[in-house]
Scaffold this motif. Structure first.
Motif, short mmCIF file in Angstrom:
data_model
loop_
_atom_site.label_atom_id
_atom_site.label_comp_id
_atom_site.label_asym_id
_atom_site.label_seq_id
_atom_site.Cartn_x
_atom_site.Cartn_y
_atom_site.Cartn_z
N GLN A 58 0.83 -1.20 0.00
CA GLN A 58 0.00 0.00 0.00
C GLN A 58 0.87 1.26 0.00
OE1 GLN A 58 -3.42 0.10 -0.22
NE2 GLN A 58 -3.17 -2.11 -0.58
N PRO A 59 0.41 2.35 -0.66
CA PRO A 59 1.21 3.59 -0.72
C PRO A 59 1.56 4.18 0.65
CG PRO A 59 -0.56 3.65 -2.35
CD PRO A 59 -0.80 2.43 -1.50
N ASN A 60 0.70 3.96 1.65
CA ASN A 60 1.01 4.54 2.97
C ASN A 60 2.21 3.87 3.63
OD1 ASN A 60 -0.09 2.07 3.69
ND2 ASN A 60 -1.83 2.93 4.81
N GLU A 61 2.69 2.77 3.05
CA GLU A 61 3.89 2.12 3.57
C GLU A 61 5.11 3.04 3.44
OE1 GLU A 61 6.08 -1.37 5.04
OE2 GLU A 61 4.11 -0.46 5.27
N ILE A 62 5.10 3.91 2.45
CA ILE A 62 6.21 4.84 2.24
C ILE A 62 6.33 5.81 3.41
CG2 ILE A 62 7.06 6.72 0.79
CD1 ILE A 62 5.84 5.26 -1.61
N ASP A 63 5.22 6.37 3.84
CA ASP A 63 5.26 7.29 4.99
C ASP A 63 5.72 6.56 6.25
OD1 ASP A 63 4.52 9.53 3.64
OD2 ASP A 63 2.41 9.47 4.20
N ARG A 64 5.27 5.32 6.39
CA ARG A 64 5.64 4.56 7.60
C ARG A 64 7.16 4.40 7.71
NH1 ARG A 64 7.21 -0.22 9.45
NH2 ARG A 64 7.45 -1.10 7.35
N VAL A 65 7.81 3.97 6.62
CA VAL A 65 9.25 3.72 6.71
C VAL A 65 10.05 5.03 6.77
CG1 VAL A 65 9.09 1.45 5.62
CG2 VAL A 65 9.52 3.46 4.19
N LEU A 66 9.57 6.08 6.12
CA LEU A 66 10.24 7.37 6.23
C LEU A 66 10.20 7.89 7.66
CD1 LEU A 66 9.09 9.24 2.98
CD2 LEU A 66 11.42 8.50 3.54
N GLU A 67 9.10 7.63 8.34
CA GLU A 67 8.99 8.05 9.74
C GLU A 67 9.93 7.25 10.62
OE1 GLU A 67 5.56 8.96 13.10
OE2 GLU A 67 5.02 7.89 11.27
N VAL A 68 10.07 5.95 10.34
CA VAL A 68 10.96 5.10 11.14
C VAL A 68 12.39 5.62 11.09
CG1 VAL A 68 12.01 2.80 11.32
CG2 VAL A 68 9.55 3.01 10.97
#
Length: 313
Positions: A107-117
């Protein structure tokens, strides 16, 4: 269950043994340090663990799955960052991650998740060519985190970073097991960095394990004192002849092993050296570190049958 289990893992390059009958048992839920000098076989081992190279013999299990028989299942919860970042400089961070995200069907929201990590959410729209080296390393790490792997393999993640970048990467690696709910396997030649992040370590030389265990236990061994004096090589041979365990230190010093809390060995060594005319300038206790273990395990002085010190190969 172990995160990584390797048994008798072996790889040759022509007649040269690169990885030699390697056994690894990496526990789940922490940072594991895989240490050794350049050319020790660390990156080759990482490639074998990821199935990028085929071993000549031996087996690998990742998160309980046999890599040879269940390759897809074994690698399905594994992320990796090997050698270099390999990013598209003309694309933004989000565009770089989007390529892998779509390839994996995430899912596209996976990008925000890893950038936040990796603390890069603020710079997601920035082109990679404008990133510092430390930011590029963190972006490569973010890409490895896509899909929420339970096992992460990182090869020299602090390589080439400036002090600020090293500090930031060190803090991030230390927190990763909690952030991802899994295991981080870090290959490095920077012993002091790994000492500050890993709970368990394995030290290899020429493809073979020479030391492994929990960091806290390894560092709780014999104490050492550093003796500064003239003619350290000759003094080292004399101490060895007297049955004392010592190795060369830095810049005209000897490191003498003593029982923890017992000063009698240092006192006896000082008495012996002074009586034989050595100019002892100082004797100070040493704080034990992984670098000390490296020195005493891999480059400890060996005294031959003629009483001449030599450095172990």
């Amino acid at each position: 269950m172990l995160a990584i289990e390797a048994r008798q893992l072996t790889k040759h390059l022509g007649d040269t043994v690169i990885v030699n009958m390697l056994d690894l048992s990496v526990p789940e839920g922490s940072v594991y340090g895989f240490l050794g000098p350049n050319g020790a076989g660390k990156t080759t081992t990482m490639r074998l663990l990821l199935g990028l190279l085929r071993p000549d013999s031996g087996s690998v299990r990742l998160l309980g799955h046999d890599l040879a028989r269940e390759r897809r299942r074994a690698l399905s919860a594994v992320g990796a960052f090997i050698e270099s970042a390999s990013l598209y400089e003309h694309l933004s961070a989000r565009e770089n991650l989007g390529l892998t995200q779509r390839l994996l069907g995430l899912q596209p929201n996976e990008i925000d998740r890893v950038l936040e990590v990796v603390d890069l959410l603020y710079a997601g729209a920035k082109r990679v060519r404008d990133y510092s080296l430390g930011m590029k390393q963190r972006l490569a790490l973010a890409r490895a985190l896509l899909g929420a792997p339970r096992l992460l393999l990182l090869d020299e993640p602090t390589n080439g970073l400036d002090p600020d970048g090293i500090i930031a990467m060190r803090a991030l690696i230390r927190e990763l097991p909690d952030r991802i709910g899994g295991t981080v396997f870090v290959s490095s030649h920077m012993l002091s960095e790994v000492e500050q992040t890993a709970k368990d370590v394995c030290l290899i030389r020429k493809g073979s394990i020479v030391l492994h265990g929990r960091v806290s236990e390894l560092l709780n061994g014999d104490a050492e004192v550093e003796i500064a004096l003239d003619q350290p090589m000759t003094a080292l041979a004399r101490l060895a002849a007297a049955g004392m365990r010592a190795c060369l230190g830095d810049s005209d010093t000897i490191r003498l092993k003593c029982s923890r809390g017992d000063h009698s060995t240092a006192i006896e060594a000082n008495r012996l050296l002074v009586s034989e005319g050595f100019a002892v300038r100082s004797i100070v206790p040493c704080k034990r570190s992984l670098e000390d273990l490296y020195r005493t395990t891999l480059t400890a002085s060996v005294v031959d049958s003629h009483g001449t010190p030599r450095v172990a190969a």
